[in-house]
Write an enzyme that holds these catalytic residues in place. Structure first.
Site, mmCIF file in Angstrom:
data_model
loop_
_atom_site.group_PDB
_atom_site.id
_atom_site.type_symbol
_atom_site.label_atom_id
_atom_site.label_comp_id
_atom_site.label_asym_id
_atom_site.label_seq_id
_atom_site.Cartn_x
_atom_site.Cartn_y
_atom_site.Cartn_z
ATOM 1 N N PHE A 24 35.931 47.945 48.847
ATOM 2 C CA PHE A 24 35.844 46.492 49.032
ATOM 3 C C PHE A 24 36.707 45.816 47.969
ATOM 4 O O PHE A 24 36.533 46.039 46.772
ATOM 5 C CB PHE A 24 34.385 46.020 48.896
ATOM 6 C CG PHE A 24 34.237 44.530 49.031
ATOM 7 C CD1 PHE A 24 34.222 43.924 50.283
ATOM 8 C CD2 PHE A 24 34.144 43.708 47.903
ATOM 9 C CE1 PHE A 24 34.119 42.543 50.408
ATOM 10 C CE2 PHE A 24 34.033 42.323 48.022
ATOM 11 C CZ PHE A 24 34.014 41.745 49.283
ATOM 12 N N TYR A 26 38.207 42.076 46.413
ATOM 13 C CA TYR A 26 37.901 40.639 46.377
ATOM 14 C C TYR A 26 38.951 39.863 45.586
ATOM 15 O O TYR A 26 38.876 38.635 45.489
ATOM 16 C CB TYR A 26 36.498 40.406 45.757
ATOM 17 C CG TYR A 26 36.403 41.016 44.371
ATOM 18 C CD1 TYR A 26 36.035 42.350 44.205
ATOM 19 C CD2 TYR A 26 36.744 40.274 43.247
ATOM 20 C CE1 TYR A 26 36.008 42.926 42.940
ATOM 21 C CE2 TYR A 26 36.715 40.848 41.991
ATOM 22 C CZ TYR A 26 36.345 42.168 41.844
ATOM 23 O OH TYR A 26 36.337 42.748 40.589
ATOM 24 N N GLY A 27 39.904 40.559 44.965
ATOM 25 C CA GLY A 27 40.939 39.898 44.153
ATOM 26 C C GLY A 27 42.297 40.333 44.653
ATOM 27 O O GLY A 27 42.614 40.191 45.847
ATOM 28 N N GLU A 99 43.348 49.763 38.365
ATOM 29 C CA GLU A 99 42.208 48.941 37.938
ATOM 30 C C GLU A 99 41.667 49.386 36.579
ATOM 31 O O GLU A 99 40.503 49.114 36.254
ATOM 32 C CB GLU A 99 41.097 49.020 38.996
ATOM 33 C CG GLU A 99 41.522 48.580 40.392
ATOM 34 C CD GLU A 99 41.936 47.117 40.483
ATOM 35 O OE1 GLU A 99 41.316 46.281 39.806
ATOM 36 O OE2 GLU A 99 42.905 46.813 41.208
HETATM 37 C C1 SIN Z 1 39.772 43.552 43.426
HETATM 38 O O1 SIN Z 1 40.760 42.986 43.849
HETATM 39 O O2 SIN Z 1 38.861 43.935 44.208
HETATM 40 C C2 SIN Z 1 39.592 43.866 41.978
HETATM 41 C C3 SIN Z 1 40.244 42.909 41.059
HETATM 42 C C4 SIN Z 1 41.737 42.865 41.115
HETATM 43 O O3 SIN Z 1 42.384 43.939 41.112
HETATM 44 O O4 SIN Z 1 42.304 41.775 41.177
#
Ligand code: SIN
Length: 187
Positions: A24, A26-27, A99
């Protein structure tokens, strides 16, 4: 906790015999899928809100001048929209490096846009990681983002691409859109 989470994440989940695992995002994982995937579906998770509270030393800033990127913060009743990817387990070798600056993998229940459910892994930078910056006024966050850049490019590109991706998902995220407004109007 050290900001480099690669080794910790490698020990966290066993994928023995699995052909695929849901991730999942989100960013930046919503708008920058620099990895192979088998399927991509809009999804949401419950109990979390997106916040620009994580420092970026390696992508959108430097250790001396960190940028700001998103993490998830627990909030009862909240729903966070994002994008789910079904990926081969070996893709986590790449994702753990991408990450690495403070994010840990957690297993979470996800709900797809059509109501189907599944478990997936999500990268969250918890407040005890060394790169965590925490809350700040949204105008100050916009100013920091406007001034920051790192090996993956300017920090404002991350914010603007995320805001566009959320609009495409029809997700009204007041925190992200307020920071975008401050950045665009430089007020
Ligand atoms: C994500 O996107 O789920 C984690 C945060 C990011 O890499 O911006």
């Amino acid at each position: 906790m050290t900001a480099n989470t690669i080794e910790i994440n490698r020990q966290r989940h066993r994928f023995d015999g699995r052909e695929s695992v849901w991730l999942f995002g989100y960013g930046s994982l919503i708008f920058k899928a620099d990895f192979p995937y088998l399927e991509r579906r809009p999804a949401s998770i419950e109990g979390w809100v997106r916040r620009f509270w994580q420092g970026s030393h390696d992508h959108r800033g430097t250790p001396d001048a960190p940028g700001r990127v998103v993490t998830l913060i627990e909030e009862a009743g909240a729903v966070c929209q994002g994008m789910a990817y079904r990926i081969a387990p070996e893709v986590f070798d790449h994702l753990d490096v991408r990450e690495k600056n403070g994010y840990l993998r957690f297993m979470t229940p996800m709900t797809f846009a059509d109501g189907d459910q599944s478990d997936g892994l999500v990268y969250i930078a918890t407040p005890n990681n060394a790169a965590f910056l925490g809350p700040a006024d949204e105008r100050d966050i916009a100013l920091q983002i406007a001034a920051s850049h790192g090996p993956s490019g300017p920090n404002d590109e991350y914010l603007l691409r995320l805001a566009d991706a959320l609009r495409e998902l029809a997700d009204i995220d007041p925190h992200v859109f307020a920071i975008e407004r401050h950045l665009r109007t430089a007020d």
